[in-house]
Scaffold this motif. Structure first.
Motif, short mmCIF file in Angstrom:
data_model
loop_
_atom_site.label_atom_id
_atom_site.label_comp_id
_atom_site.label_asym_id
_atom_site.label_seq_id
_atom_site.Cartn_x
_atom_site.Cartn_y
_atom_site.Cartn_z
N LEU A 139 5.50 3.57 13.46
CA LEU A 139 6.56 2.88 12.76
C LEU A 139 5.55 2.52 11.39
CD1 LEU A 139 8.20 1.06 15.78
CD2 LEU A 139 8.95 3.00 14.40
N HIS A 156 -8.39 14.07 12.07
CA HIS A 156 -8.89 13.56 13.56
C HIS A 156 -8.32 14.32 14.30
CE1 HIS A 156 -10.78 10.55 11.76
NE2 HIS A 156 -9.73 9.83 11.38
N TYR A 193 -1.71 -0.02 9.04
CA TYR A 193 -2.43 0.00 7.63
C TYR A 193 -3.89 -0.43 7.79
CZ TYR A 193 -3.71 -3.78 3.89
OH TYR A 193 -4.49 -3.63 2.78
N ALA A 216 0.90 -1.29 0.18
CA ALA A 216 -0.18 0.38 -0.04
C ALA A 216 0.95 1.14 0.44
CB ALA A 216 -1.08 -0.11 0.97
N LYS A 250 -13.50 4.19 7.08
CA LYS A 250 -14.86 4.34 7.75
C LYS A 250 -14.25 4.32 9.50
CE LYS A 250 -16.19 0.70 4.00
NZ LYS A 250 -17.07 -0.82 4.64
N GLY A 251 -14.21 5.04 9.27
CA GLY A 251 -13.20 4.85 10.79
C GLY A 251 -12.29 4.38 11.39
N CYS A 252 -11.88 3.06 10.77
CA CYS A 252 -11.18 1.85 11.21
C CYS A 252 -9.89 2.53 12.20
CB CYS A 252 -11.13 1.21 10.44
SG CYS A 252 -12.62 -0.33 10.06
N GLY A 253 -9.04 3.02 11.27
CA GLY A 253 -8.24 3.80 11.62
C GLY A 253 -7.63 5.03 12.91
N LEU A 254 -8.80 5.26 12.54
CA LEU A 254 -9.34 5.67 14.32
C LEU A 254 -9.53 5.15 15.27
CD1 LEU A 254 -9.37 8.96 14.98
CD2 LEU A 254 -12.08 9.19 14.89
N SER A 266 2.94 8.88 5.33
CA SER A 266 2.43 8.69 3.67
C SER A 266 1.36 9.43 3.67
CB SER A 266 2.04 7.39 3.11
OG SER A 266 0.28 7.11 3.88
N1 ACO Z 1 -6.62 9.69 0.31
C1 ACO Z 1 -6.48 10.38 1.16
N2 ACO Z 1 -6.62 11.01 2.47
C2 ACO Z 1 -7.48 9.34 3.31
C3 ACO Z 1 -7.35 8.67 2.32
C4 ACO Z 1 -6.94 8.09 0.70
N3 ACO Z 1 -7.49 7.34 0.12
N4 ACO Z 1 -7.57 7.50 3.04
C5 ACO Z 1 -8.15 7.81 4.45
N5 ACO Z 1 -7.35 8.77 4.92
C6 ACO Z 1 -7.23 10.15 5.40
C7 ACO Z 1 -8.15 11.90 5.26
O1 ACO Z 1 -8.05 12.12 6.37
C8 ACO Z 1 -9.87 10.50 5.86
O2 ACO Z 1 -11.02 11.61 6.21
P1 ACO Z 1 -11.15 11.97 4.66
O3 ACO Z 1 -12.64 10.34 4.28
O4 ACO Z 1 -13.01 12.56 4.92
O5 ACO Z 1 -11.10 11.95 3.74
C9 ACO Z 1 -9.14 10.07 6.89
O6 ACO Z 1 -8.35 9.31 7.22
C10 ACO Z 1 -10.08 8.86 7.38
O7 ACO Z 1 -10.16 8.73 8.57
P2 ACO Z 1 -10.20 7.15 9.05
O8 ACO Z 1 -11.05 6.07 8.39
O9 ACO Z 1 -10.55 6.59 10.57
O10 ACO Z 1 -9.13 5.89 8.30
P3 ACO Z 1 -8.58 4.73 7.78
O11 ACO Z 1 -9.36 3.75 8.03
O12 ACO Z 1 -8.82 5.19 6.67
O13 ACO Z 1 -7.22 4.23 7.54
C11 ACO Z 1 -5.02 4.59 7.23
C12 ACO Z 1 -6.31 5.41 8.19
C13 ACO Z 1 -4.23 3.74 8.78
C14 ACO Z 1 -3.18 5.93 6.71
C15 ACO Z 1 -5.44 3.97 5.71
O14 ACO Z 1 -5.69 5.15 4.93
C16 ACO Z 1 -4.37 3.03 5.71
O15 ACO Z 1 -3.80 2.42 5.02
N6 ACO Z 1 -3.65 3.53 4.57
C17 ACO Z 1 -2.73 2.90 3.10
C18 ACO Z 1 -1.89 3.09 4.28
C19 ACO Z 1 -0.46 3.82 4.01
O16 ACO Z 1 -0.64 4.79 3.62
N7 ACO Z 1 -0.43 3.99 5.91
C20 ACO Z 1 0.05 4.94 6.57
C21 ACO Z 1 1.59 4.38 6.30
S1 ACO Z 1 3.37 5.54 7.28
C22 ACO Z 1 3.45 4.89 8.72
O17 ACO Z 1 2.61 4.23 8.92
C23 ACO Z 1 4.48 5.32 9.74
#
Ligand code: ACO
Length: 232
Positions: free
Chosen positions: A115, A163, A118, A51, A126-130, A153
């Motif tokens: 670190l 958030h 995902y 990802a 959908k709020g899972c990350g939060l 990222s």
């Molecule tokens: N594009 C832009 N922003 C995004 C996206 C996307 N495709 N997906 C999530 N977000 C951000 C936005 O702010 C979004 O709010 P919005 O929908 O109003 O724009 C917000 O996250 C949503 O919050 P959650 O639903 O709680 O988050 P989610 O379950 O999507 O998890 C995560 C966030 C973990 C970053 C997920 O998007 C993901 O797995 N991404 C791919 C892997 C990645 O980039 N991981 C971070 C690497 S860096 C590190 O780990 C140190």
């Protein structure tokens, strides 16, 4: 992510913390559970790397154990006909870092770092990350602004803005990003009583020459760690 074994036997809670000690020590089928845990963590690591378009996993079962990392795993216990599925994970750990403050000092610190993070593509936004992130903050008794983030990222940066209203304001010389409020009201800072001053002593500002030398060495060892990770 679905597996051909029961996720609920490995992760008892909606968000389960996997720390340095095996959670299965006193169980009769501990070997099987540990093997399945390894399969799940290695799979999550690969999915996360893909990802983030990395060439190798930064999260594996072995690396997490060796480095005392803490993994928070989110599951859906009813999915896959009751076997459950894994929705995502968040990995944290302490790192010795040299953190630049507003005055340009390099401060030697040992902050909690994010670190790896995902959420499965089908469950993002959908709020899972939060849910994972809030659980981690509560278990680690910290707040979002006190964390250092390893190469976030753009999705993660957007997540933190949305958030937690976090903005990266002090550019760093390493791969870590810190946010407004990082140095404010830290419970891991102690007052320097020996000097009699009000200065915070848990992190030590270093002279420019000393810190540049250390950063150079860190970069070289970072490179070695990355090359090793990429070979896995
Ligand atoms: N594009 C832009 N922003 C995004 C996206 C996307 N495709 N997906 C999530 N977000 C951000 C936005 O702010 C979004 O709010 P919005 O929908 O109003 O724009 C917000 O996250 C949503 O919050 P959650 O639903 O709680 O988050 P989610 O379950 O999507 O998890 C995560 C966030 C973990 C970053 C997920 O998007 C993901 O797995 N991404 C791919 C892997 C990645 O980039 N991981 C971070 C690497 S860096 C590190 O780990 C140190």
């Amino acid at each position: 992510m679905e597996f051909d074994f029961n996720i609920n036997h490995i992760f008892p809670d909606e968000v389960t913390l996997i720390g340095e000690k095996s959670p299965f020590r006193n169980k009769t089928n501990s070997r099987l559970l540990e093997r399945n845990l390894q399969i799940v963590i290695d799979t999550l690591g690969k999915r996360s790397a893909k990802a983030q378009q990395l060439t190798g996993s930064i999260t594996t079962f072995l690396k997490s154990q060796l480095n005392n990392h803490r993994l928070f795993i989110l599951k859906d216990d009813c999915a896959n006909n009751g076997l459950g599925c894994v929705i995502g994970f968040l990995k944290v750990g302490k790192k010795r870092l040299f953190v630049l403050d507003r005055d340009g000092n390099h401060n030697e610190m040992n902050p909690l770092c994010v670190l790896d993070f995902y959420v499965h593509e089908s469950q993002q936004r959908k709020g899972c990350g939060l849910c994972l992130f809030k659980h981690m903050l509560s278990m680690e008794a910290t707040k979002a602004s006190h964390l250092a983030i390893d190469r976030p990222s753009h999705k993660f940066i957007s997540f933190l803005k949305k958030h937690f209203n976090l903005w990266a304001t002090i550019p760093q010389v390493n791969n870590f990003v810190i946010f407004d409020g990082f140095f404010k009201n830290r419970s891991d800072m102690v007052r320097n009583s020996s000097s009699g001053s009000d200065k915070i002593s848990q992190f030590r500002p270093l002279s420019r020459a000393v810190s540049d030398g250390i950063i150079k060495r860190n970069r070289q060892s970072d490179h070695t760690v990355m090359s090793t990770a990429l070979k896995d």
